[in-house]
Scaffold this motif. Structure first.
Motif, short mmCIF file in Angstrom:
data_model
loop_
_atom_site.label_atom_id
_atom_site.label_comp_id
_atom_site.label_asym_id
_atom_site.label_seq_id
_atom_site.Cartn_x
_atom_site.Cartn_y
_atom_site.Cartn_z
N ARG A 1 32.84 50.23 19.80
CA ARG A 1 32.19 49.17 20.22
C ARG A 1 33.07 48.23 21.44
O ARG A 1 32.61 47.95 22.45
CB ARG A 1 31.92 48.26 19.18
N ILE A 2 34.40 48.26 21.26
CA ILE A 2 35.21 47.77 21.98
C ILE A 2 35.20 48.58 23.47
O ILE A 2 35.27 48.23 24.32
CB ILE A 2 36.62 47.85 21.52
N ASP A 3 35.53 49.90 23.10
CA ASP A 3 35.38 50.83 24.43
C ASP A 3 34.19 50.63 25.13
O ASP A 3 34.05 50.68 26.54
CB ASP A 3 35.43 52.35 23.92
N GLN A 4 32.86 50.50 24.34
CA GLN A 4 31.44 50.32 25.19
C GLN A 4 31.74 49.05 25.96
O GLN A 4 31.13 48.83 26.99
CB GLN A 4 30.55 50.44 24.41
N PHE A 5 32.31 47.88 25.24
CA PHE A 5 32.30 46.65 25.93
C PHE A 5 33.12 46.72 27.15
O PHE A 5 32.75 46.17 28.07
CB PHE A 5 32.73 45.51 24.90
N ALA A 6 34.14 47.34 26.92
CA ALA A 6 35.10 47.49 28.35
C ALA A 6 34.33 48.39 29.31
O ALA A 6 34.82 47.94 30.55
CB ALA A 6 36.49 48.00 27.73
N ALA A 7 33.86 49.31 28.89
CA ALA A 7 33.17 50.34 29.96
C ALA A 7 32.00 49.52 30.55
O ALA A 7 31.97 49.70 31.89
CB ALA A 7 32.68 51.43 29.35
N ARG A 8 31.33 48.58 29.92
CA ARG A 8 30.32 47.68 30.63
C ARG A 8 31.01 46.98 31.97
O ARG A 8 30.20 46.44 32.89
CB ARG A 8 29.52 46.88 29.67
N LEU A 9 32.10 46.62 31.63
CA LEU A 9 32.89 45.71 32.82
C LEU A 9 33.68 46.39 33.60
O LEU A 9 34.49 46.04 34.33
CB LEU A 9 33.91 44.82 31.73
N ALA A 10 33.75 47.89 33.41
CA ALA A 10 34.56 48.72 34.30
C ALA A 10 35.84 48.44 34.36
O ALA A 10 36.38 48.44 35.18
CB ALA A 10 33.95 48.63 35.81
N THR A 11 36.20 48.49 33.08
CA THR A 11 37.72 48.38 32.75
C THR A 11 38.10 48.86 31.57
O THR A 11 37.32 49.77 30.84
CB THR A 11 38.05 46.74 32.98
N THR A 12 39.50 48.66 30.97
CA THR A 12 39.73 49.33 29.74
C THR A 12 39.94 48.20 28.72
O THR A 12 40.15 46.99 29.13
CB THR A 12 41.31 50.02 30.16
N PRO A 13 40.27 48.59 27.40
CA PRO A 13 40.23 47.45 26.50
C PRO A 13 41.71 46.76 26.65
O PRO A 13 41.45 45.47 26.53
CB PRO A 13 40.51 48.27 25.01
#
Length: 208
Positions: A150-162
């Motif tokens: 879920r953390i990875d998906q959240f960061a991906a939506r913002l085009a960044t990394t955790p």
């Protein structure tokens, strides 16, 4: 030997600088060789991190001769199987250099000695092997993978990394994790902190 123009001399000089940088950066595994295709009988003009035992002044290879005879010969041939004179396996890449008229005047070749890498591969393969018993065990708490996903998906939506999430982004993430029930998972705070690359105190603060 074909006549060299000012353009040819400049190109050869720049290629030698690039070869020197490659040899220095990837020593002791990679040899970088510059071939002057305008003088095929004495084509090698520099060798950096010499692994093949060849010398400056050695003639062009078959690949070099093919480029001399055919301007349409592929300019880049990457990662092809090769070997040194003593039998060591190598991986090679050859880049043909053309002048403004489309004529091959030089080649930059890189030869990687695979001996050490093959040895390391075997050692790592043996070290990472596990017995074929049916028992499976995880040191992670149940649900830890879901939190990280879920953390990875959240960061991906913002085009960044955790690790690159800003404080306001982390707070929004924590809210999402709470709403999904992920923060009820055992050691959730520690899992989140480790995956974000921050302290648990930071995660507690973001969660307030």
């Amino acid at each position: 030997m074909a006549k060299r123009t000012a353009e040819h001399r400049a190109l050869l000089d720049q290629i030698q600088q690039i070869a020197e940088g490659i040899g220095a950066t990837f020593a002791p595994f990679c040899e970088a060789v510059v071939h002057d295709l305008l003088d095929p009988e004495h084509a090698i003009i520099s060798i950096h991190n010499n692994l093949s035992g060849r010398e400056v002044g050695a003639p062009a290879t078959e690949l070099g001769l093919a480029r001399i005879s055919d301007p349409e010969y592929p300019q880049l041939i990457a990662n092809y199987a090769n070997h040194f004179a003593d039998g060591r396996q190598a991986k090679s890449t050859s880049i043909g250099i053309k002048d403004a008229h489309g004529k091959y005047i030089a080649a930059l070749c890189m030869n990687v000695d695979l001996t050490l890498f093959r040895g390391l591969q075997n050692v790592l393969g043996q070290f990472s092997s596990v017995e074929g018993a049916p028992l499976q065990e995880s040191l992670d708490p149940t649900g830890a993978d879901e939190i990280r996903e879920r953390i990875d998906q959240f960061a991906a939506r913002l085009a960044t990394t955790p690790h690159a999430l800003k404080s306001e982004d982390r707070r929004a993430l924590i809210r999402e994790l709470k709403e999904s029930g992920c923060m009820e998972i055992r050691r959730a705070m520690a899992i989140v902190a480790r995956h974000l690359g921050v302290s648990r105190a930071t995660v507690y603060s973001d969660a307030k």
